[in-house]
Design an enzyme around this catalytic site. Structure first.
Site, short mmCIF file in Angstrom:
data_model
loop_
_atom_site.label_atom_id
_atom_site.label_comp_id
_atom_site.label_asym_id
_atom_site.label_seq_id
_atom_site.Cartn_x
_atom_site.Cartn_y
_atom_site.Cartn_z
N GLU A 28 0.81 -1.22 0.00
CA GLU A 28 0.00 0.00 0.00
C GLU A 28 0.84 1.27 0.00
O GLU A 28 0.44 2.28 -0.56
CB GLU A 28 -0.95 -0.01 1.21
CG GLU A 28 -2.07 -1.01 1.06
CD GLU A 28 -3.01 -1.03 2.25
OE1 GLU A 28 -3.30 0.05 2.78
OE2 GLU A 28 -3.44 -2.13 2.65
N ASP B 92 -2.34 -4.61 3.32
CA ASP B 92 -2.47 -4.89 4.76
C ASP B 92 -3.48 -5.99 5.06
O ASP B 92 -4.43 -6.20 4.32
CB ASP B 92 -2.90 -3.61 5.51
CG ASP B 92 -1.85 -2.52 5.40
OD1 ASP B 92 -0.71 -2.85 5.02
OD2 ASP B 92 -2.17 -1.35 5.68
N ASP C 171 -6.17 -6.37 6.83
CA ASP C 171 -7.41 -5.96 7.50
C ASP C 171 -8.47 -5.76 6.42
O ASP C 171 -8.23 -6.01 5.24
CB ASP C 171 -7.20 -4.69 8.34
CG ASP C 171 -6.67 -3.52 7.52
OD1 ASP C 171 -6.73 -3.58 6.28
OD2 ASP C 171 -6.22 -2.54 8.12
N GLU D 27 -9.85 -3.16 4.99
CA GLU D 27 -9.55 -2.25 3.89
C GLU D 27 -8.46 -2.83 2.99
O GLU D 27 -8.52 -2.72 1.77
CB GLU D 27 -9.14 -0.88 4.43
CG GLU D 27 -10.23 -0.16 5.23
CD GLU D 27 -11.46 0.20 4.41
OE1 GLU D 27 -11.33 0.50 3.21
OE2 GLU D 27 -12.58 0.18 4.97
N TYR E 214 5.22 2.20 10.84
CA TYR E 214 4.02 2.84 10.31
C TYR E 214 3.23 3.61 11.38
O TYR E 214 3.06 3.11 12.49
CB TYR E 214 3.12 1.77 9.68
CG TYR E 214 2.12 2.37 8.76
CD1 TYR E 214 2.55 3.17 7.71
CD2 TYR E 214 0.77 2.19 8.96
CE1 TYR E 214 1.64 3.75 6.87
CE2 TYR E 214 -0.15 2.76 8.12
CZ TYR E 214 0.30 3.54 7.08
OH TYR E 214 -0.60 4.13 6.26
N ARG F 99 0.03 4.91 11.23
CA ARG F 99 -1.43 4.80 11.35
C ARG F 99 -1.76 3.37 11.76
O ARG F 99 -1.92 2.48 10.94
CB ARG F 99 -2.09 5.16 10.03
CG ARG F 99 -1.97 6.65 9.70
CD ARG F 99 -2.71 7.03 8.44
NE ARG F 99 -1.92 6.75 7.26
CZ ARG F 99 -1.19 7.65 6.59
NH1 ARG F 99 -1.17 8.91 7.00
NH2 ARG F 99 -0.52 7.31 5.52
N HIS G 256 -0.91 -3.58 11.68
CA HIS G 256 0.47 -3.12 11.78
C HIS G 256 0.99 -3.35 13.19
O HIS G 256 0.26 -3.76 14.07
CB HIS G 256 0.56 -1.63 11.45
CG HIS G 256 0.00 -1.29 10.12
ND1 HIS G 256 0.73 -1.37 8.96
CD2 HIS G 256 -1.24 -0.87 9.75
CE1 HIS G 256 -0.03 -1.02 7.94
NE2 HIS G 256 -1.23 -0.71 8.39
#
Length: 778
Positions: free
Chosen positions: A9, A82, A84, A86, A287, A289, A332
């Site tokens: 991403e 990632d 998850d 999203e 990371y 976020r 993350h």
DNA sequence: CAGTGAGCGAGCTTCCGCTTGACTT
């Protein structure tokens, strides 16, 4: 040629991973989502099972076309977004828009960015998890339907360009309701009693403070108590010492980093994220976020090494943190330094300060508890039923406190003092007793960071949206961030000393607010509107309940369009119904009648914001309007204040043969003179400002204008060297060109100026043409 | 940048969650 294309991403992640994989792997980034619902249309076919219509946004077309080209040249595409909801959806959108069939792609995930973890991921590929993708689609589509049906309703019923949504509207509600609580708050008075005793130990005198657990409601009771203490004898009745400990806080998540950076460094959440982004991109931190408090084993090992080296074994206690916040997806790690051995970095002051905070928090999280001895002492008063209590804390072992102390939002200062050694039955010598009048405090207003904390607790919003949400509700003018000076308040301070009671008054500053969030009139009216007609969406549990449904979809226990179907039709009907039945929702308040005409005077939200109005629309004579001042509010404005607003614009005399007019515009109060505008400072009133002051303001601005000019050119009045917010620049025919740092703005000559202008315009052309070229490619 | 607000009607605004730059007078 590479045989493999890996897509992650973030470009920074791509760069790191590239180094771990061999030449056979080309690593690229998708820059987040690559497809979305139409920007300007609803993009959901509600009549057709809510079938979504996805588009590739214009700023993603270049990325997608490049990835498509590369995917055609490689054997396998590894979708490494990632792990998850999203991330899974991004992989799916990639597979769809790159036309990857089942054989062409492999879906992989890794939990930490180490060669080992990536190798492991490559060895364990899987297919895209359609259920998880569907959970994301449900989330996306529901947010779209709510946002794009509620917002237009607000445009019609309240004011154009407003917005509503599952996250932002709840954020505003929190602030509106907190303000309401504060407004209705009645401070309770109590009298606290403090006694100061003196003891001698080993020839040294020590003073310590004890407090009466009982708090008196009235001054009379407090005085009675002090009276009863005259000639009393004070004896230590009991001392009790217990060990206690404090543990370090978990490593940073986005939300806790924003909170600590706000409290300790005074950063806004946006500033924290900008700095963190920079640290991440330069490889200094992981990371930024994230909702996870987890540290990788590699990181724990590195941290352990530092602690052993710098503090010794007694300071080490490795810990695994798993405290999950509501709705956490943990794709993350926690936010930590990439290389623990770097305890200082280069960079701006902000970079260094934030990095230092992250480093210390990470180290502390793997350190021992701090150990205390807590002592409680009960002191008997010979003349009273009441007893004094004293408590003290002695630090036995500092542990993690050596490195890091977490701050709190709690404004109440808790003093921990050290008590001198005291023995049971010891007689104490009294210095004095104070009875102090205290007022209970209203609940605190939210700061940006404490609002983020609250939203996270409610499971509303995600790490990537906290900062944008805070900025949206301010941009919509639902809330404002403001500081307020306090007001002086007197309180009773009564002293008993040498058997004499002395009553005095002291004063304190109360109600000081620094960078707090206040609701605006518009925020209040919109919240009231939504609460009246759509309280289910403003419900603090709305998101949490939805998340359960999304989880079911992800587990394959429910279908995504059924979940939407269940919600949508009643919601939609309510929107239609409200649209038809309800009148304008303007928060209108009748203030009274205008004494000169007898017409009604109202305060309400108008097309351009809060205003006052004389007369009704139905009357023959048109109504008159005036915007209300920044510091006034619909709820508080009085008839007199409203009528004053109609006295503007107001002529206040002549200067240099031209008229001076005072008024208030879109950007605050101003003086108009010679077709130019001169701002009136916020603390001055355009209704009472006089001619002399207006001239002063005009001359001040003229002086500032003169100072702004560094250099003029005799032969060319359209080119000037000026001093601006971002340093010296050339102003040329309405365009502005920055002067490079290596040039001295004082000594630049006219030809050099022209050269810089030429350069800047050709640079700009190049940029725009290259952009066009990139667009054409697709 | 700055005085608007009825009425007529066109055309615009808007969500949340993933990601970065481009650009600021």
């Amino acid at each position: 040629m590479e045989k493999n294309l890996v897509i992650v991403e973030s470009p920074a992640k791509a760069k790191t991973i590239k180094n771990f994989l061999g030449k056979q792997y080309l690593v690229k980034s998708s820059y987040g989502h690559v497809r979305d619902l139409s920007k300007s249309k609803l993009g959901v076919d509600v009549e057709n099972n809510f079938s979504p219509n996805y588009e590739i946004p214009s700023d993603k077309k270049a990325v997608v076309s490049e990835l498509k080209k590369l995917s055609k040249q490689t054997d396998t595409v590894w979708l490494a977004t990632d792990e998850d909801r999203e991330g899974e959806a991004i992989s799916w959108h990639l597979a769809e828009s790159l036309n990857l069939d089942e054989k062409k792609y492999k879906r992989i995930v890794f939990h930490e960015i180490t060669p080992k973890a990536i190798k492991q991921a490559i060895e364990n590929p899987r297919k895209i998890d359609t259920n998880l993708v569907n959970a994301q689609q449900a989330r996306r589509i529901l947010d779209r339907l709510v946002g794009f049906e509620l917002s237009p309703l607000l445009w019609k019923k309240v004011k154009p360009s407003l917005s509503a949504g599952r996250v932002q509207s709840v954020a505003v509600r929190l602030i509106v309701e907190r303000e309401r609580e504060i407004k209705n708050f009645k401070p309770e008075v109590s009298y606290r009693i403090y006694a100061y005793f003196q003891v001698e130990s080993k020839g040294q005198k020590h003073t310590f403070r004890a407090e009466l657990p009982k708090r008196f409601k009235t001054k009379k009771e407090a005085l009675e108590f002090l009276e009863s203490c005259k000639d009393a004898v004070y004896i230590v009745e009991k001392t009790e010492t217990k060990p206690s400990k404090k543990s370090p806080a978990a490593p940073f998540t986005t939300s806790t980093l924003q909170q600590e950076a706000s409290r300790k460094l005074g950063f806004s959440v946006a500033r924290t994220m900008t700095v963190a982004q920079r640290l991440y991109e330069s490889g200094m931190i992981t990371y930024m976020r994230t909702d996870s408090v987890n540290l990788s084993n590699t990181a724990i090992e590195a941290t352990k090494k530092i602690i052993l080296q710098q503090y010794g074994e007694s300071y080490l206690k490795t810990r695994k943190y798993t405290a999950k916040s509501k709705g956490a997806q943990e794709a993350h790690e926690a936010i930590r330094p990439t290389f623990m051995k770097e305890n200082e970095i280069k960079g701006t002051q902000d970079d260094q300060k934030l990095y230092d905070l992250i480093w210390k928090r990470t180290i502390a999280s793997q350190m021992s508890d701090a150990l205390f001895d807590k002592t409680n002492v009960t002191i008997n008063i010979s003349t009273s039923e009441h007893k004094f209590q004293a408590s003290g804390e002695v630090l036995k072992f500092d542990g993690f406190l050596k490195v890091y102390i977490e701050s709190t939002d709690d404004e109440e200062e808790t003093e921990t003092s050290i008590l001198p050694p005291l023995k049971t039955n010891e007689k104490l010598q009294l210095n004095e007793i104070n009875a102090i009048q205290r007022f209970s405090k209203h609940p605190p207003r939210y700061t940006e960071a404490s609002l983020v904390k609250k939203l996270e607790e409610l499971g509303i919003g995600r790490p990537s949206t906290y900062a944008p949400t805070i900025s949206t509700i301010q941009k919509r003018e639902y809330v404002v961030k403001e500081s307020k000076e306090g007001v002086k308040r007197n309180f009773d301070f009564i002293v008993l000393k040498d058997n004499k009671i002395n009553e005095t008054k002291r004063s304190e500053n109360t109600g000081v607010e620094k960078n707090k969030l206040f609701p605006t009139d518009i925020g209040i009216v919109v919240t009231n509107f939504l609460l009246e007609y759509f309280n289910n969406i403003l419900d603090y549990n709305f998101t949490a309940n939805l998340e359960k449904e999304f989880d079911d979809i992800a587990k394959g226990l429910n279908q995504w369009n059924k979940v939407i179907d269940n919600f949508y039709w009643t919601f939609h009907e309510k929107v239609e119904d409200t649209n038809k039945k309800s009148q304008k929702f303007s928060g209108e308040r009748l203030l009274g009648k205008d004494p000169s005409t007898g017409r009604n005077v109202y305060a309400k939200i108008g097309r351009y914001g809060p205003m006052v109005q004389i007369g009704d629309a139905e009357e023959d004579e048109k109504p008159k309007f005036a915007a209300i001042l920044k510091e006034q509010s619909l709820e508080n404005i009085t008839l007199k204040e409203a009528l004053d607003l109609f006295k503007l614009p107001r002529s206040i005399g002549n200067y240099e043969g031209k008229e001076l007019v005072a008024s208030i515009g879109r950007y605050g109060p101003y003086i108009r003179f010679d077709n130019k505008f001169f701002s009136i400072p916020a603390d001055e009133d355009p209704l009472s400002i006089n001619k002399d002051r207006a001239i002063e303001l005009i001359e001040e601005k003229r002086e500032a204008e003169r100072k702004k000019v560094i250099k003029n050119f005799d032969n060319d009045s359209e080119t000037k060297i000026l001093k601006g917010r971002w340093g010296p620049y050339i102003s040329h025919k309405g365009k502005n060109i920055k002067i490079p740092k290596n040039l001295n703005p004082e000594t630049i000559d006219y030809n050099e100026c022209l050269e810089l202008i030429k350069q800047a315009t050709s640079d700009k052309k190049k940029r725009t043409t290259s952009k066009k070229a990139a667009k054409k490619k697709k």
